[in-house]
Design a protein around this motif. Structure first.
Motif, PDB file in Angstrom:
ATOM      1  N   ASP A  32      30.481   9.084 -13.466  1.00 37.27           N
ATOM      2  CA  ASP A  32      29.568   8.225 -12.711  1.00 37.27           C
ATOM      3  C   ASP A  32      30.154   7.862 -11.349  1.00 37.27           C
ATOM      4  O   ASP A  32      29.453   7.886 -10.332  1.00 37.27           O
ATOM      5  CB  ASP A  32      29.189   6.969 -13.489  1.00 37.27           C
ATOM      6  N   LEU A  36      28.629   8.972  -7.716  1.00 33.93           N
ATOM      7  CA  LEU A  36      28.297   7.957  -6.713  1.00 33.93           C
ATOM      8  C   LEU A  36      28.986   8.233  -5.389  1.00 33.93           C
ATOM      9  O   LEU A  36      28.379   8.091  -4.318  1.00 33.93           O
ATOM     10  CB  LEU A  36      28.675   6.566  -7.222  1.00 33.93           C
ATOM     11  N   ALA A  40      26.627   8.638  -2.103  1.00 32.85           N
ATOM     12  CA  ALA A  40      26.731   7.681  -0.998  1.00 32.85           C
ATOM     13  C   ALA A  40      27.026   8.403   0.309  1.00 32.85           C
ATOM     14  O   ALA A  40      27.789   9.366   0.342  1.00 32.85           O
ATOM     15  CB  ALA A  40      27.825   6.669  -1.300  1.00 32.85           C
ATOM     16  N   ASP A  50      33.332  -1.390  -1.195  1.00 35.75           N
ATOM     17  CA  ASP A  50      33.122  -1.029  -2.597  1.00 35.75           C
ATOM     18  C   ASP A  50      33.356  -2.246  -3.486  1.00 35.75           C
ATOM     19  O   ASP A  50      34.432  -2.856  -3.446  1.00 35.75           O
ATOM     20  CB  ASP A  50      34.069   0.106  -2.998  1.00 35.75           C
ATOM     21  N   ILE A  58      36.311   5.374  -5.763  1.00 31.39           N
ATOM     22  CA  ILE A  58      35.200   5.635  -4.844  1.00 31.39           C
ATOM     23  C   ILE A  58      35.660   5.636  -3.389  1.00 31.39           C
ATOM     24  O   ILE A  58      35.358   6.586  -2.643  1.00 31.39           O
ATOM     25  CB  ILE A  58      34.035   4.670  -5.102  1.00 31.39           C
ATOM     26  N   THR A 120      28.945   0.186  -1.731  1.00 26.26           N
ATOM     27  CA  THR A 120      28.847   0.997  -2.944  1.00 26.26           C
ATOM     28  C   THR A 120      29.246   0.149  -4.136  1.00 26.26           C
ATOM     29  O   THR A 120      30.037  -0.787  -4.009  1.00 26.26           O
ATOM     30  CB  THR A 120      29.762   2.232  -2.876  1.00 26.26           C
ATOM     31  N   ASN A 122      29.797   0.738  -8.620  1.00 29.85           N
ATOM     32  CA  ASN A 122      29.645   1.281  -9.967  1.00 29.85           C
ATOM     33  C   ASN A 122      29.897   0.105 -10.902  1.00 29.85           C
ATOM     34  O   ASN A 122      30.996  -0.086 -11.403  1.00 29.85           O
ATOM     35  CB  ASN A 122      30.665   2.400 -10.191  1.00 29.85           C
ATOM     36  N   TYR A 168      24.490   1.760  -2.149  1.00 29.60           N
ATOM     37  CA  TYR A 168      24.464   2.862  -3.106  1.00 29.60           C
ATOM     38  C   TYR A 168      25.056   2.389  -4.430  1.00 29.60           C
ATOM     39  O   TYR A 168      26.169   1.852  -4.462  1.00 29.60           O
ATOM     40  CB  TYR A 168      25.272   4.045  -2.587  1.00 29.60           C
ATOM     41  N   VAL A 170      25.307   3.269  -8.906  1.00 27.56           N
ATOM     42  CA  VAL A 170      25.026   4.067 -10.100  1.00 27.56           C
ATOM     43  C   VAL A 170      24.867   3.098 -11.258  1.00 27.56           C
ATOM     44  O   VAL A 170      25.596   2.103 -11.361  1.00 27.56           O
ATOM     45  CB  VAL A 170      26.144   5.103 -10.366  1.00 27.56           C
ATOM     46  N   LEU A 208      21.175   7.163  -9.932  1.00 26.89           N
ATOM     47  CA  LEU A 208      21.768   6.879  -8.621  1.00 26.89           C
ATOM     48  C   LEU A 208      20.678   6.289  -7.737  1.00 26.89           C
ATOM     49  O   LEU A 208      19.571   6.835  -7.669  1.00 26.89           O
ATOM     50  CB  LEU A 208      22.325   8.159  -8.008  1.00 26.89           C
ATOM     51  N   GLU A 210      19.746   4.519  -3.874  1.00 26.96           N
ATOM     52  CA  GLU A 210      20.019   4.118  -2.498  1.00 26.96           C
ATOM     53  C   GLU A 210      18.980   3.088  -2.088  1.00 26.96           C
ATOM     54  O   GLU A 210      17.784   3.299  -2.306  1.00 26.96           O
ATOM     55  CB  GLU A 210      19.936   5.316  -1.556  1.00 26.96           C
TER      56      GLU A 210
END
Length: 244
Positions: A32, A36, A40, A50, A58, A120, A122, A168, A170, A208, A210
């Motif tokens: 994942d 991502l 992104a 992040d 990431i 971003t 996750n 962005y 996930v 995912l 955006e």
């Protein structure tokens, strides 16, 4: 190797010669995070942030793929932050990536509002009613909304982003209604969605997303991303994401 502590290992990321420090007894990044980092987008001179970075996977991967000016990342778990900082140092990226031990709810103690181009995340997928929590260990914190929830992350993101900045994320498809409602409540308009299927005949198990701060309502659904071929090997697109 001096940079590693007990039980830790150094994993090759197959990007720019970068590696990452992980402890398999605690938590290792999954596909994942890799998806991502590919989904992104960041332009030259962008500032990327992040949320819930874990061991820094990431920002490190995005640093290999984009020309963004700077990456900031936060996580509430001190051990993860320590590993992330050592990975950044090992990869000689200290001028590009800064990692902070910080709760997302306290993010404005260090960062200004309306100062970030791209966020971003996750995040933990499971709400506290969404799965059995076996103690508040590193894996439980990463997977369950124990110390922060979807609302905390989206609220902080909206305040961090400049107008028209991009977010962005996930997540899991079963939370999609919650996600879209929460995004819109903080003026983050979903613009692109891509579902991820383990196999072509299986239902999606990741999504995912955006979104754009103050964006107009127009949603694009991309073709589903298939992870494995029928022979249980990575699909061509997944191989490209990992190795090209």
């Amino acid at each position: 190797m001096d940079i590693l502590k007990e039980n830790e290992r150094l994993d090759d990321l197959h990007r720019n010669g970068y590696s990452i420090i992980q402890d398999p007894q605690k938590f290792c990044f999954g596909i994942d995070a890799v998806l991502l980092s590919d989904f992104a987008k960041a332009k030259k001179d962008d500032i990327v942030f992040d949320i819930g970075t874990g061991t820094g996977i990431i920002p490190i991967l995005m640093c290999a793929k984009t020309n963004a000016k700077k990456y900031f990342a936060i996580d509430i778990q001190e051990e993860s932050v320590d590993m992330a900082k050592r990975s950044v140092k090992f990869n000689k990226l200290t001028d590009k990536i800064e990692i902070f031990h910080l709760d997302v709810k306290n993010v404005f103690e260090k960062f200004k509002k309306n100062s970030i181009n791209v966020v971003t995340s996750n995040p933990p997928y499971m709400n506290m009613g969404g799965g059995l929590v076996n103690g508040y260990d590193a894996k439980a914190i990463a997977r369950h909304e124990i110390f922060c929830n979807l609302d905390d992350i989206v609220k902080a993101t909206s305040l961090l982003l400049k107008p028209n900045g991009k977010f962005y994320m996930v997540h899991r498809p079963n939370r999609l209604c919650d996600i879209i409602c929460t995004l819109r409540s903080y003026k983050l308009e979903p613009k692109t969605i891509r579902f991820v299927q383990p196999y072509k005949d299986k239902e999606p198990n990741m999504v995912l997303i955006e979104s754009v701060k103050n964006g107009n309502a127009f949603l694009k659904i991309l073709p589903n991303l298939i992870v494995y071929n029928d022979d249980k090997q990575y699909s061509d697109e997944i191989n490209k994401i990992y190795y090209n």
